[in-house]
Design an enzyme around this catalytic site. Structure first.
Site, PDB file in Angstrom:
ATOM      1  N   HIS A 267     -49.566  14.547  16.453  1.00  0.00           N
ATOM      2  CA  HIS A 267     -48.314  14.077  15.817  1.00  0.00           C
ATOM      3  C   HIS A 267     -48.674  13.127  14.671  1.00  0.00           C
ATOM      4  O   HIS A 267     -49.415  13.514  13.771  1.00  0.00           O
ATOM      5  CB  HIS A 267     -47.441  13.448  16.906  1.00  0.00           C
ATOM      6  CG  HIS A 267     -46.052  13.057  16.486  1.00  0.00           C
ATOM      7  ND1 HIS A 267     -45.416  13.513  15.362  1.00  0.00           N
ATOM      8  CD2 HIS A 267     -45.154  12.224  17.083  1.00  0.00           C
ATOM      9  CE1 HIS A 267     -44.211  13.004  15.281  1.00  0.00           C
ATOM     10  NE2 HIS A 267     -44.015  12.204  16.316  1.00  0.00           N
ATOM     11  N   HIS A 308     -47.582  23.484  12.452  1.00  0.00           N
ATOM     12  CA  HIS A 308     -46.408  22.666  12.791  1.00  0.00           C
ATOM     13  C   HIS A 308     -45.566  23.431  13.799  1.00  0.00           C
ATOM     14  O   HIS A 308     -45.462  24.660  13.729  1.00  0.00           O
ATOM     15  CB  HIS A 308     -45.574  22.403  11.525  1.00  0.00           C
ATOM     16  CG  HIS A 308     -44.617  21.265  11.661  1.00  0.00           C
ATOM     17  ND1 HIS A 308     -43.395  21.411  12.278  1.00  0.00           N
ATOM     18  CD2 HIS A 308     -44.729  19.972  11.306  1.00  0.00           C
ATOM     19  CE1 HIS A 308     -42.781  20.237  12.268  1.00  0.00           C
ATOM     20  NE2 HIS A 308     -43.559  19.341  11.687  1.00  0.00           N
ATOM     21  N   ASP A 366     -49.034  15.617   6.954  1.00  0.00           N
ATOM     22  CA  ASP A 366     -50.214  14.755   7.118  1.00  0.00           C
ATOM     23  C   ASP A 366     -51.418  15.201   6.307  1.00  0.00           C
ATOM     24  O   ASP A 366     -52.417  14.474   6.245  1.00  0.00           O
ATOM     25  CB  ASP A 366     -50.596  14.705   8.615  1.00  0.00           C
ATOM     26  CG  ASP A 366     -49.520  14.025   9.429  1.00  0.00           C
ATOM     27  OD1 ASP A 366     -48.992  14.666  10.361  1.00  0.00           O
ATOM     28  OD2 ASP A 366     -49.182  12.889   9.104  1.00  0.00           O
TER      29      ASP A 366
END
Ligand code: SDX
Length: 433
Positions: A267, A308, A366
């Site tokens: 995460h 994802h 990210d």
């Protein structure tokens, strides 16, 4: 909740046909209400909540196949281009963009909450200087409930409003304090003459010894990064905040729970893991070897910043982040950045590789954020803390949305595979294992 014009799902179990009501939202898939299955002796089974809508919400909508992200209906691309982090925080909390007076009032209110109780500084002393800043943030944010007893009544809308403002305002201050503490440098107080992101960078990098001016380029990039992380529907940490909130826990404790959930590398911890991965790969000539490892199911190595649960297309935030990356590096005169070169090469190889194409694995938020953060001067171990600062308005908006309406204690069930009933065996009668 809008029903689906009387549309129902029919489920046949053991020759019994069960009708389950269906509801539809303003966007996205319809849902099937399975609530009555328990009374019929069944549970649904959905580890990881892949197909489970755990709540109703009006805050953020994601279309993972189309790569769409809307905050209260506004596309993330337009917000990133034309808005700013505190304006988005206002939008997430209140549902509408502020007018000039509302925006100025909100910005001023947040500024006036940026200081923390001075007693909090002593809490930091209990940590080792090399403590991970996320460990410190879990502790000090949870501890805020020990300082602000005047706004803990979750049934009072004014208390909820004050707490939301306090958390949005104080997260950057506490984050900068955790950084300064790790460096053995004195804490720097927030300044009311600086904008939010500028104030954070000042608290991070200024010292009492001389005037420190924050680069407007870096302040704008920092604000953009906070904005891109502000909310993302029912992700793991937001769902954690909601679950903790459903017990009636105070909001500071709920946000601390969200920070803890965010920390994991699957995460919010992925931004730190991406830079560590690029460091591990070391050189472009090793990329093929690591892409091969990422494709090997027996190898635990994964391409961090890729894939994802919801996006099966490019994460729209990653596109904005990549563009911001180029802008920041160019304005800093470091556009020939080895990590950016490596990341772009890695992305190109992965996006052309049938493994990633078939599994619909694309860069996520990210993948590029860490390269910008590093260029700003943020150390890798602070990357997830930056994510937590950005996500705070989203967390508290979801918490407030739940608490301000009817809600129930969150309490999932299970499929039990353990031992069936058996009698206790006294110690002297037990056979050796
Ligand atoms: C965030 O939910 C949110 O909205 C989160 C977030 C937010 O803003 O709140 O967007 C922020 O958390 C972004 C994600 C950051 N995490 C990473 O970058 C870590 C690397 N990614 C993965 O670990 C993974 O993609 C997840 C955890 C993000 C999603 O995993 P899922 O949905 O549980 O999917 P999965 O692990 O079952 O993967 C499906 C397949 C698997 O192969 P098979 O078992 O089908 O053979 O894809 C493979 C996985 O092995 N896979 C990868 C991969 N990600 C998935 N293989 C290699 N590298 C990867 N990165």
């Amino acid at each position: 909740m809008q029903d689906a014009n009387g549309k129902v799902a029919r489920l046949t179990v053991d020759d019994n046909e069960i009708e389950l009501p269906m509801y539809e939202g303003s966007e996205g898939p319809m849902v099937i209400d399975v609530g009555k299955l328990t009374s019929l002796g069944y549970f649904t089974y959905d580890p990881g909540f892949v197909s489970t809508a755990a709540c109703d919400s009006e805050i953020t909508y994601i279309d993972g196949n189309a790569g769409v992200l809307l905050h209260r209906g506004y596309p993330i691309e337009q917000l990133a281009e034309q808005s700013d982090y505190l304006e988005l925080a206002y939008l997430l909390l209140n549902g509408e963009l502020p007018d000039a007076t509302q925006k100025a009032g909100f910005v001023e209110t947040i500024k006036r909450y940026t200081m923390v109780h001075d007693q909090l500084r002593f809490l930091f002393r209990g940590f080792r200087r090399d403590a991970h800043p996320m460990a410190i943030m879990c502790g000090v944010v949870g501890a805020l409930s020990a300082f602000y007893h005047d706004s803990l009544n979750i049934d009072d809308a004014e208390h909820r409003r004050v707490t939301a403002h306090r958390l949005i305002a104080k997260m950057p201050t506490l984050a900068a304090m955790s950084y300064k503490y790790s460096r053995g440098e004195p804490f720097i107080y927030p300044r009311n003459d600086l904008h939010h992101a500028e104030n954070f960078l000042h608290m991070m990098f200024a010292t009492p010894c001389e005037e420190y001016r924050v680069s407007p380029v870096l302040a704008r990039a920092m604000d953009r990064i906070f904005l891109l992380h502000a909310d993302h529907e029912q992700n793991a940490s937001t769902s954690t905040v909601r679950l903790a909130g459903s017990t009636g826990a105070n909001p500071f404790a709920c946000i601390a729970a969200g920070i803890a959930a965010l920390w994991g590398p699957a995460h919010g911890g992925a931004n730190e893991a991406v830079l560590n991965m690029l460091d591990l790969i070391g050189d472009e000539k090793n990329i093929d070897k690591y892409v091969k490892k990422a494709k090997d199911r027996n190898d635990p190595f994964r391409l961090m910043g890729f894939g994802h649960r919801v996006y099966k297309n490019y994460d729209p935030r990653a596109k904005v982040m990549q563009q911001t990356c180029h802008e920041v590096l160019e304005e800093l005169g470091v556009e020939d950045n080895p990590e950016l070169r490596m990341a772009q090469r890695l992305e190109k190889i992965a996006l052309e590789d049938e493994f990633f194409v078939e599994k619909r694995l694309y860069p996520n938020v990210d993948f590029y954020s860490g390269i910008i953060l590093k260029a700003i001067g943020i150390p890798v171990e602070m990357f997830t803390v930056i994510f937590a600062i950005g996500r705070t308005p989203g967390w508290i908006a979801h918490w407030n949305e739940m608490i301000s309406g009817p809600y129930r204690l969150g309490r999932p069930r299970q499929l039990y595979h353990g031992p069936t009933r058996r009698d206790y065996v006294p110690l002297g009668e037990r056979s050796p294992a």
